[in-house]
Design a protein around this motif. Structure first.
Motif, PDB file in Angstrom:
ATOM      1  N   VAL A 194       0.850  -1.189   0.000  1.00 52.74           N
ATOM      2  CA  VAL A 194       0.000   0.000   0.000  1.00 52.74           C
ATOM      3  C   VAL A 194       0.889   1.244   0.000  1.00 52.74           C
ATOM      4  N   THR A 195       0.527   2.221  -0.825  1.00 52.05           N
ATOM      5  CA  THR A 195       1.338   3.427  -0.979  1.00 52.05           C
ATOM      6  C   THR A 195       0.487   4.676  -0.731  1.00 52.05           C
ATOM      7  N   GLY A 196       1.174   5.779  -0.549  1.00 47.71           N
ATOM      8  CA  GLY A 196       0.495   7.057  -0.361  1.00 47.71           C
ATOM      9  C   GLY A 196       0.161   7.695  -1.692  1.00 47.71           C
ATOM     10  N   THR A 249      -1.343   1.335  -9.077  1.00 48.11           N
ATOM     11  CA  THR A 249      -2.686   1.890  -9.208  1.00 48.11           C
ATOM     12  C   THR A 249      -2.954   2.805  -8.029  1.00 48.11           C
ATOM     13  N   SER A 250      -4.078   3.536  -8.078  1.00 43.67           N
ATOM     14  CA  SER A 250      -4.366   4.527  -7.050  1.00 43.67           C
ATOM     15  C   SER A 250      -5.867   4.792  -7.002  1.00 43.67           C
ATOM     16  N   ALA A 308      -1.454   1.477  -4.558  1.00 44.66           N
ATOM     17  CA  ALA A 308      -0.852   0.172  -4.323  1.00 44.66           C
ATOM     18  C   ALA A 308       0.155  -0.143  -5.411  1.00 44.66           C
ATOM     19  N   VAL A 309       1.212  -0.824  -5.010  1.00 46.48           N
ATOM     20  CA  VAL A 309       2.182  -1.424  -5.933  1.00 46.48           C
ATOM     21  C   VAL A 309       2.082  -2.935  -5.772  1.00 46.48           C
ATOM     22  N   PHE A 334       8.109   4.800   6.667  1.00 47.89           N
ATOM     23  CA  PHE A 334       7.689   3.741   7.579  1.00 47.89           C
ATOM     24  C   PHE A 334       6.367   3.076   7.173  1.00 47.89           C
ATOM     25  N   PHE A 335       5.301   3.854   7.010  1.00 46.73           N
ATOM     26  CA  PHE A 335       4.004   3.283   6.655  1.00 46.73           C
ATOM     27  C   PHE A 335       3.075   4.410   6.230  1.00 46.73           C
ATOM     28  N   VAL A 336       2.004   4.027   5.553  1.00 47.63           N
ATOM     29  CA  VAL A 336       0.975   4.983   5.155  1.00 47.63           C
ATOM     30  C   VAL A 336       0.013   5.167   6.323  1.00 47.63           C
ATOM     31  N   THR A 337      -0.392   6.415   6.573  1.00 52.11           N
ATOM     32  CA  THR A 337      -1.225   6.721   7.726  1.00 52.11           C
ATOM     33  C   THR A 337      -2.427   5.775   7.846  1.00 52.11           C
TER      34      THR A 337
END
Length: 460
Positions: free
Chosen positions: A170-172, A305-306, A319-320, A339-342
């Motif tokens: 999961v990405t920002g 994608t987003s 997401a990648v 570190f991570f997505v909120t």
């Protein structure tokens, strides 16, 4: 002030009141403000919060709200010229890839940018999803580096095929993920193959990563596999960036036979293929073809994608999807970058995608985009018949328009701006020299069909 007054209007009134008061002077109580301006308690609280954030007032719980000390608005201008020396040696030139973030001036119509108008966002569904997410007992806990398992599973299901949640990061949003992919996969100074034309944000991200974009021509069937093989052979590239479905800016969909060929060409070159599937949810009624990653067990395709396009620019969730050692590298970069997505935003995305409201929104969005696309194409034919719409796309947000030979796209865009219409000149979409004059017109950005048609009449 009427009951329908907004907190913004109240804040403006209080700002005027504060300007006439002395520092330290107490504002009227919340009860007094409610009675004086005839608004609700929530409106007063929000207006006071706005002024406090601006530094105009200071709130003291249980005591009241007071005018803050005046702060000097003037400061000596600093000398930042030293930065030109300090930054030398690390080139960074995004060119004109950035989209205008501010709305057009009053009376202007935006047909530029890469997002739909706010009237096409699922505002109520987003608000409900965020409210439900906030009530979860672990909403503010640290999220896993790879993302919440339910959200990863939802993205995996969208990609289809043999993709599992374990393949998903999961990405920002999409843009930051694209920058990460370029940095993770290719070495600075190396080539990256790209469709010509292509998304300017990808060109900017590649150049910022120190890569050299190399154009590969397209035709009506998408990127040409024969020229792609030649480009791999001549450059030694180990990375291809492409948009096989509802390509930005042309709207092209890679033909079924070429979809397999392109992956095979990349695999034969020992190269990765970044599949940017930004428009998966922006179809105009017909089902989109399955992603390239759907049939790629060997990890050649890295899928991106987003949710920002179909939902809202501020739902920065994407997401990648990747397989093999590159997955571990991307996860390692996550630890370095952020570190991570909120977590609350991830929880909200899970809530949104898991409800029938999301499917209803996508269906309504599909119909609206199809109608807007047809409206713009028809208006262009009536008002500027010497402009050529290269295709009527089956998805996406834009029309790609060829201007008459001898035209200058930038000059045409400047003339449109002088008439209050904002469009994107086509030069910025090419990794190298543009083969002709083009414009990209966003039919989803205007407020409604009337504004869309009105904007077209101003282009003449």
């Amino acid at each position: 002030m009427a009951d329908s007054s907004t907190s913004g209007e109240l804040a403006a009134s209080l700002r005027s009141l504060v300007s006439r008061m002395a520092p330290g002077e107490r504002l009227p109580s919340s009860r007094d403000l409610i009675e004086r301006y005839r608004v609700g308690p929530g409106t007063v609280s929000r207006a006071i919060a706005v002024l406090a954030a601006e530094g105009a007032v200071v709130t003291r719980p249980g005591v009241g709200t007071f005018v803050a000390p005046r702060r000097s608005r003037t400061a000596a201008a600093g000398d930042t010229s030293w930065q030109e020396v300090a930054l030398a040696g690390r080139e960074y030139d995004p060119g004109n890839a950035t989209e205008a973030a501010s709305p057009p001036p009053e009376g202007g119509v935006a047909m530029s940018g890469g997002y739909p108008h706010e009237s096409l966002w699922p505002a109520r569904a987003l608000g409900n999803a965020l409210a439900r997410a906030a009530r979860r007992p672990d909403a503010w806990h640290r999220a896993p580096a790879a993302g919440l398992e339910p959200l990863r599973a939802l993205f995996a299901r969208t990609a289809g095929g043999t993709v599992t949640a374990q393949d998903v990061l999961v990405t920002g949003g999409g843009q930051g993920a694209l920058s990460m992919l370029f940095r993770a996969i290719a070495a600075p100074g190396g080539p990256v193959l790209m469709e010509s034309p292509t998304y300017p944000g990808a060109l900017a991200a590649a150049r910022a990563a120190g890569l050299r974009p190399v154009p590969v021509p397209m035709d009506d069937g998408g990127i040409r596999p024969d020229l792609l093989a030649d480009a791999f052979g001549m450059t030694g590239a180990r990375l291809l960036y492409c948009q096989p479905t509802f390509h930005n800016p042309t709207g092209t969909v890679l033909t079924p036979d070429r979809r397999r060929q392109v992956v095979e060409v990349a695999r034969a070159a020992g190269a990765f293929l970044i599949e940017d599937d930004f428009a998966r949810h922006l179809g105009h009624g017909r089902p989109a073809p399955p992603p390239l990653v759907d049939d790629d067990p060997d990890g050649t395709v890295v899928y991106l994608t987003s949710l920002t396009k179909p939902a809202s620019p501020s739902l920065r969730i994407g997401a990648v999807i990747a397989r093999g050692p590159v997955t571990r590298r991307l996860l390692g970069m996550r630890y370095v970058d952020d570190f991570f997505v909120t977590r609350p935003l991830q929880e909200a995305a899970v809530e949104l995608l898991s409800t029938p409201a999301w499917d209803r929104h996508l269906q309504a969005l599909s119909g609206a985009l199809r109608e807007r696309c047809a409206t713009l194409a028809g208006a262009l034919q009536r008002h500027v018949p010497d402009w050529t719409v290269t295709r009527i796309p089956q998805g996406g947000l834009h029309l790609w328009v060829r201007l008459p030979q001898g035209s200058q796209a930038t000059a045409v865009a400047d003339a449109a701006r002088s008439r209050g219409v904002f469009v994107n000149p086509g030069d910025r979409y090419f990794p190298a020299e543009a083969p002709g004059p083009f414009l990209r017109l966003n039919f989803a950005a205007p407020a409604d069909l009337t504004e869309l048609t009105e904007a077209t009449t101003r282009l003449t």
